[in-house]
Design a protein around this motif. Structure first.
Motif, mmCIF file in Angstrom:
data_model
loop_
_atom_site.group_PDB
_atom_site.id
_atom_site.type_symbol
_atom_site.label_atom_id
_atom_site.label_comp_id
_atom_site.label_asym_id
_atom_site.label_seq_id
_atom_site.Cartn_x
_atom_site.Cartn_y
_atom_site.Cartn_z
ATOM 1 N N ILE A 203 -29.318 -51.738 47.290
ATOM 2 C CA ILE A 203 -30.748 -51.412 47.216
ATOM 3 C C ILE A 203 -31.482 -52.485 46.432
ATOM 4 C CG2 ILE A 203 -32.434 -49.803 46.226
ATOM 5 C CD1 ILE A 203 -30.383 -47.551 46.844
ATOM 6 N N ARG A 204 -30.947 -52.843 45.271
ATOM 7 C CA ARG A 204 -31.588 -53.879 44.441
ATOM 8 C C ARG A 204 -31.699 -55.203 45.196
ATOM 9 N NH1 ARG A 204 -27.989 -52.128 39.534
ATOM 10 N NH2 ARG A 204 -29.405 -50.834 38.294
ATOM 11 N N LYS A 205 -30.614 -55.586 45.878
ATOM 12 C CA LYS A 205 -30.615 -56.862 46.606
ATOM 13 C C LYS A 205 -31.700 -56.892 47.674
ATOM 14 C CE LYS A 205 -25.723 -58.087 45.970
ATOM 15 N NZ LYS A 205 -24.407 -58.231 46.651
ATOM 16 N N LYS A 206 -31.890 -55.783 48.355
ATOM 17 C CA LYS A 206 -32.889 -55.733 49.415
ATOM 18 C C LYS A 206 -34.301 -55.899 48.858
ATOM 19 C CE LYS A 206 -30.065 -53.053 52.626
ATOM 20 N NZ LYS A 206 -29.909 -51.813 53.414
ATOM 21 N N PHE A 207 -34.559 -55.292 47.701
ATOM 22 C CA PHE A 207 -35.868 -55.473 47.082
ATOM 23 C C PHE A 207 -36.041 -56.909 46.580
ATOM 24 C CE2 PHE A 207 -36.009 -50.903 47.166
ATOM 25 C CZ PHE A 207 -37.369 -50.594 47.151
ATOM 26 N N MET A 208 -34.956 -57.482 46.059
ATOM 27 C CA MET A 208 -35.049 -58.839 45.512
ATOM 28 C C MET A 208 -35.240 -59.894 46.590
ATOM 29 S SD MET A 208 -32.307 -58.588 42.360
ATOM 30 C CE MET A 208 -32.690 -60.226 41.720
ATOM 31 N N LEU A 209 -34.941 -59.544 47.841
ATOM 32 C CA LEU A 209 -35.212 -60.483 48.927
ATOM 33 C C LEU A 209 -36.704 -60.723 49.110
ATOM 34 C CD1 LEU A 209 -32.639 -59.343 51.657
ATOM 35 C CD2 LEU A 209 -32.595 -61.461 50.332
ATOM 36 N N VAL A 210 -37.525 -59.731 48.741
ATOM 37 C CA VAL A 210 -38.982 -59.898 48.856
ATOM 38 C C VAL A 210 -39.640 -60.092 47.499
ATOM 39 C CG1 VAL A 210 -39.054 -58.546 50.980
ATOM 40 C CG2 VAL A 210 -39.476 -57.417 48.803
ATOM 41 N N ASP A 211 -38.906 -59.798 46.419
ATOM 42 C CA ASP A 211 -39.446 -59.964 45.069
ATOM 43 C C ASP A 211 -38.295 -60.299 44.127
ATOM 44 O OD1 ASP A 211 -40.637 -59.858 42.589
ATOM 45 O OD2 ASP A 211 -41.081 -57.715 42.648
ATOM 46 N N ALA A 212 -38.142 -61.581 43.838
ATOM 47 C CA ALA A 212 -37.010 -62.043 43.028
ATOM 48 C C ALA A 212 -37.011 -61.434 41.628
ATOM 49 C CB ALA A 212 -37.035 -63.567 42.925
ATOM 50 N N ASP A 213 -38.163 -60.965 41.161
ATOM 51 C CA ASP A 213 -38.264 -60.399 39.816
ATOM 52 C C ASP A 213 -38.100 -58.882 39.783
ATOM 53 O OD1 ASP A 213 -38.782 -62.926 38.664
ATOM 54 O OD2 ASP A 213 -40.901 -62.776 39.227
ATOM 55 N N PHE A 214 -37.745 -58.288 40.901
ATOM 56 C CA PHE A 214 -37.617 -56.830 40.954
ATOM 57 C C PHE A 214 -36.574 -56.329 39.962
ATOM 58 C CE2 PHE A 214 -35.485 -53.020 42.533
ATOM 59 C CZ PHE A 214 -36.564 -52.168 42.711
ATOM 60 N N ASP A 215 -36.953 -55.343 39.139
ATOM 61 C CA ASP A 215 -36.019 -54.776 38.157
ATOM 62 C C ASP A 215 -36.322 -53.301 37.880
ATOM 63 O OD1 ASP A 215 -38.382 -54.983 36.743
ATOM 64 O OD2 ASP A 215 -37.485 -55.936 34.987
ATOM 65 N N CYS A 216 -36.848 -52.603 38.880
ATOM 66 C CA CYS A 216 -37.332 -51.236 38.648
ATOM 67 C C CYS A 216 -36.239 -50.174 38.734
ATOM 68 C CB CYS A 216 -38.457 -50.889 39.638
ATOM 69 S SG CYS A 216 -39.962 -51.827 39.351
ATOM 70 N N VAL A 217 -35.099 -50.488 39.342
ATOM 71 C CA VAL A 217 -33.989 -49.539 39.361
ATOM 72 C C VAL A 217 -33.086 -49.864 38.177
ATOM 73 C CG1 VAL A 217 -32.012 -48.647 40.640
ATOM 74 C CG2 VAL A 217 -34.106 -49.250 41.854
ATOM 75 N N GLU A 218 -33.170 -49.052 37.161
ATOM 76 C CA GLU A 218 -32.495 -49.329 35.891
ATOM 77 C C GLU A 218 -31.227 -48.485 35.748
ATOM 78 O OE1 GLU A 218 -33.704 -49.629 31.173
ATOM 79 O OE2 GLU A 218 -34.685 -48.119 32.417
ATOM 80 N N THR A 219 -30.156 -49.128 35.320
ATOM 81 C CA THR A 219 -28.916 -48.416 35.019
ATOM 82 C C THR A 219 -28.970 -47.912 33.580
ATOM 83 O OG1 THR A 219 -27.643 -49.822 36.517
ATOM 84 C CG2 THR A 219 -26.408 -48.595 34.854
ATOM 85 N N VAL A 220 -28.770 -46.620 33.412
ATOM 86 C CA VAL A 220 -28.691 -46.019 32.076
ATOM 87 C C VAL A 220 -27.217 -45.696 31.855
ATOM 88 C CG1 VAL A 220 -29.490 -44.186 30.557
ATOM 89 C CG2 VAL A 220 -30.998 -45.059 32.365
ATOM 90 N N TYR A 221 -26.529 -46.538 31.143
ATOM 91 C CA TYR A 221 -25.074 -46.474 31.055
ATOM 92 C C TYR A 221 -24.586 -45.140 30.518
ATOM 93 C CZ TYR A 221 -25.159 -51.372 32.239
ATOM 94 O OH TYR A 221 -25.364 -52.552 32.909
ATOM 95 N N GLY A 222 -23.626 -44.586 31.262
ATOM 96 C CA GLY A 222 -23.058 -43.312 30.872
ATOM 97 C C GLY A 222 -23.843 -42.117 31.362
ATOM 98 N N MET A 223 -25.031 -42.361 31.955
ATOM 99 C CA MET A 223 -25.888 -41.271 32.387
ATOM 100 C C MET A 223 -26.258 -41.336 33.871
ATOM 101 S SD MET A 223 -28.431 -41.003 29.083
ATOM 102 C CE MET A 223 -29.262 -39.537 29.738
ATOM 103 N N GLY A 224 -26.692 -42.503 34.341
ATOM 104 C CA GLY A 224 -27.099 -42.617 35.733
ATOM 105 C C GLY A 224 -28.113 -43.719 35.935
ATOM 106 N N TYR A 225 -29.171 -43.431 36.703
ATOM 107 C CA TYR A 225 -30.167 -44.438 37.063
ATOM 108 C C TYR A 225 -31.559 -43.853 36.974
ATOM 109 C CZ TYR A 225 -25.986 -46.553 39.074
ATOM 110 O OH TYR A 225 -24.727 -47.059 39.242
ATOM 111 N N ARG A 226 -32.541 -44.714 36.755
ATOM 112 C CA ARG A 226 -33.929 -44.251 36.749
ATOM 113 C C ARG A 226 -34.836 -45.366 37.268
ATOM 114 N NH1 ARG A 226 -34.638 -43.818 30.260
ATOM 115 N NH2 ARG A 226 -34.380 -46.030 29.746
ATOM 116 N N TRP A 227 -36.010 -44.924 37.709
ATOM 117 C CA TRP A 227 -37.055 -45.849 38.165
ATOM 118 C C TRP A 227 -37.989 -46.132 37.005
ATOM 119 C CZ3 TRP A 227 -37.876 -48.505 42.651
ATOM 120 C CH2 TRP A 227 -39.113 -49.132 42.791
ATOM 121 N N LYS A 228 -38.201 -47.392 36.736
ATOM 122 C CA LYS A 228 -39.156 -47.766 35.694
ATOM 123 C C LYS A 228 -40.253 -48.630 36.300
ATOM 124 C CE LYS A 228 -36.866 -52.015 34.088
ATOM 125 N NZ LYS A 228 -36.442 -52.782 32.923
ATOM 126 N N ASN A 229 -41.490 -48.337 35.934
ATOM 127 C CA ASN A 229 -42.621 -49.115 36.447
ATOM 128 C C ASN A 229 -42.877 -50.321 35.575
ATOM 129 O OD1 ASN A 229 -43.283 -47.513 38.684
ATOM 130 N ND2 ASN A 229 -44.288 -46.013 37.367
#
Length: 229
Positions: A203-229
């Protein structure tokens, strides 16, 4: 009228098992053991959905050729790769050729049926009018849960059905951490943590193909993932 599914699979036992199993769910299934038989049939009449293995008899990438033929005949026909080959290279190749989903053969039958139903639902809804309640907007992200479409900074992002529902779970409540179990529940599948991690990476790679700075899918270690604006 029942939906017509084409199954292109060279393993006779698997082919017969899935023909019987999908038939019990009300689908009409035509099965083909190799690329030549499948392509001859598709040239005469297209199915409503195709499930394709990649390696077909003596052709290591025969399924890729079948997918390309189908895409040349129809831009919208749902295509699922169903294969034992679980690596990023094959997955990316399959999706770039126009497949809608890429599933490995260790998944359960209910998961496969859910993916099929989701693709049929998306196909049926594509021409229906959009309503605001179907949309998720988070910054530059727009997701349409009815049509299963995604855009980022006005660029379309091509996600598989599994990837779509994982991202939907994360983006629906921006800033909230979603556990791996919640991602599995949302995408209606049961897989190990490594498989979930692979989906998130794609998912991250696909977004980075159109936006190299994409970082909105964040890994929260030990818990899961979240979307950050």
């Amino acid at each position: 009228m029942s939906k017509r599914i084409a199954l292109v699979e060279d393993d006779q036992a698997l082919r017969e098992n899935y023909v019987a199993a999908l038939g019990k769910h009300g689908y009409e299934v035509q099965a083909y053991a190799n690329r030549q038989l499948a392509e001859q049939a598709f040239a005469k009449r297209l199915p409503d959905l195709a499930i394709i293995d990649i390696g077909l008899q003596d052709e290591i990438d025969g399924g890729f050729a079948v997918c390309q033929q189908l895409r040349s005949l129809s831009k919208t026909l749902p295509i699922i790769f169903f294969t034992a080959r679980d690596n990023d290279y094959d997955t990316i190749c399959g999706l770039r050729m126009g497949a809608d989903d890429y599933l490995t053969k260790d998944i359960s039958l209910p998961h496969l049926v859910a993916r099929i139903a989701a693709l049929f639902r998306r196909t049926e809804l594509l021409n229906q009018p959009q309503t605001p309640s179907d949309l998720i907007q988070a910054g530059d992200l727009i997701m349409d849960s009815k049509r299963m479409t995604v855009s980022w900074q006005n660029h379309n992002i091509e996600l598989t059905v599994t990837e779509f529902w994982m991202l939907h779970a994360i983006a629906k409540y921006s800033g909230h951490v979603k556990s791996r179990q919640q991602l599995m529940d949302e995408s209606k599948m049961v897989v190990d943590d490594t498989t979930i991690t692979s989906h998130i990476k794609r998912i991250r790679k696909k977004f980075m193909l159109v936006d190299a700075d994409f970082d909105c899918v964040e890994t929260v270690y030990g818990m899961g993932y979240r979307w950050k604006n």
